[in-house]
Design a protein around this motif. Sequence first.
Motif, PDB file in Angstrom:
ATOM      1  N   GLU A 267       0.542  -1.427  -0.267  1.00 56.49           N
ATOM      2  CA  GLU A 267      -0.125   0.176   0.207  1.00 56.49           C
ATOM      3  C   GLU A 267       0.775   0.920  -0.210  1.00 56.49           C
ATOM      4  N   THR A 316      -2.770  -5.791   5.546  1.00 55.49           N
ATOM      5  CA  THR A 316      -1.747  -4.602   4.751  1.00 55.49           C
ATOM      6  C   THR A 316      -0.845  -6.044   4.166  1.00 55.49           C
ATOM      7  N   TRP A 394      -4.225  -2.889  -8.738  1.00 58.52           N
ATOM      8  CA  TRP A 394      -3.934  -1.560  -7.656  1.00 58.52           C
ATOM      9  C   TRP A 394      -5.521  -1.356  -8.757  1.00 58.52           C
TER      10      TRP A 394
END
Length: 436
Positions: A267, A316, A394
């Motif tokens: 991320e 994450t 993403w």
Amino acid sequence: MSLKKFGLAAVGAAMLASSVALPGLAAAQEQFVPLLVYRTGPYAPNGIPIADGFNDYMQLVNTRDGGINGVKYAWEECETQYNNDRGVECYERLKANGPTGASVVNPYSTGITYALIDRATSDKVPVLSMGYGRADASDGRVFPYVFTMPITYWAGADVMVQYAAKESGGLQGKKIALVYHDSAYGKEPIATLERLAKEEGFSLHLYPVAHPGLEQKATWLQIGRQLRPDWVFMWGWGVMNSTAIKEAAAVGFPMEKFIGIWWSGAEADVTPAGDAAKGYKSLNITGVGTDAPVFQDIEKMHADGNGVADKDLIGTVLYNRALVNAFYYTEAIRIAQAEYGTKPLTGEQIQWGMEHLDITQEMIDKAGMTGLMSPVKITCADHEGGGSAVVQQWDGAKWSAITDFIAPRRDALRPAYEASAAQYAQEKGITPRGCN
């Protein structure tokens, strides 16, 4: 140096135990793990979720399970700032801690891994370089104390080429640019990509990026306006990744043709680039999100006040990867206890456990790790374990897997591991072990 030691159920209890007349009684029942972390410096955004994942998993083993068959974890952080010399200093400072010394060391840096191989082997401390470090250390005959599971950089390069070939209908005559961190880490895939370029018929173009990676404008002008490659592969780390994505967008390079290794797919690598990162791809070797049952236990642990991590980091990419990493050595310790007894074990004994690690899907499901990892099996000769990688993309808010796990073509990789390891053995005067 940051200190986080949870040998007992709570920090206060640990402090109390250290002040009583016989502090050694509590310490004698603990399994010590040194944590080499980088919560500060240019790579802190990546290092923090890794450190937090380790802390949370070992704390979970202590609070939920009462330890590994009653033997609780103790650990201490040492700040490396992703610096090789600091990493060696941290290892030397912590390796003798605990009743049996260091159990296993996780450098989380290819450079630090290179620097520790000889030391840790001499000290009989296993080095778990999960998806980083020397790919040829997969040959356990030459590197008995180094473990690379579930997959190496060379294998990752092969998966990238397989994916690009499938998406492009073959790579004959295509151009691939490799944008890489100018370090031991970034250089790891080059030989494999050069071999694959000859075999697949594509041309490979190399673009090193100096640490920490903030100056890339000239590189991307060359790529976007002169070379105009069919694909860009990236071996980046830290701020280099988001900088590369921004610069690629600035020259109009299509994100769907830009794919990073698994250390270029967290991320922290995409969010600084904002909308420019939409469509960017990377490999991953562990699952993302919080769907795995283990997260219910982690949530409860935090609700009870025993959690360590920043809650925003739970689920994450890098936090989850640290959970899987800690699961590997936890199961290795459990296996070794069956052989050597339910007690704190030495690094040499845990090395035996790691070489007998056979993580099946049944074990993964039982541990609540379903969806976070795939099975691996380690042997004396094979310290990689047969893992695979998935391609993720993403979408501007989250990572989503867009392929199944892709197995690298180890029929070509294994001989390359062995040839490189044999050369290392010759240079170091090492006689490879027999693994019959």
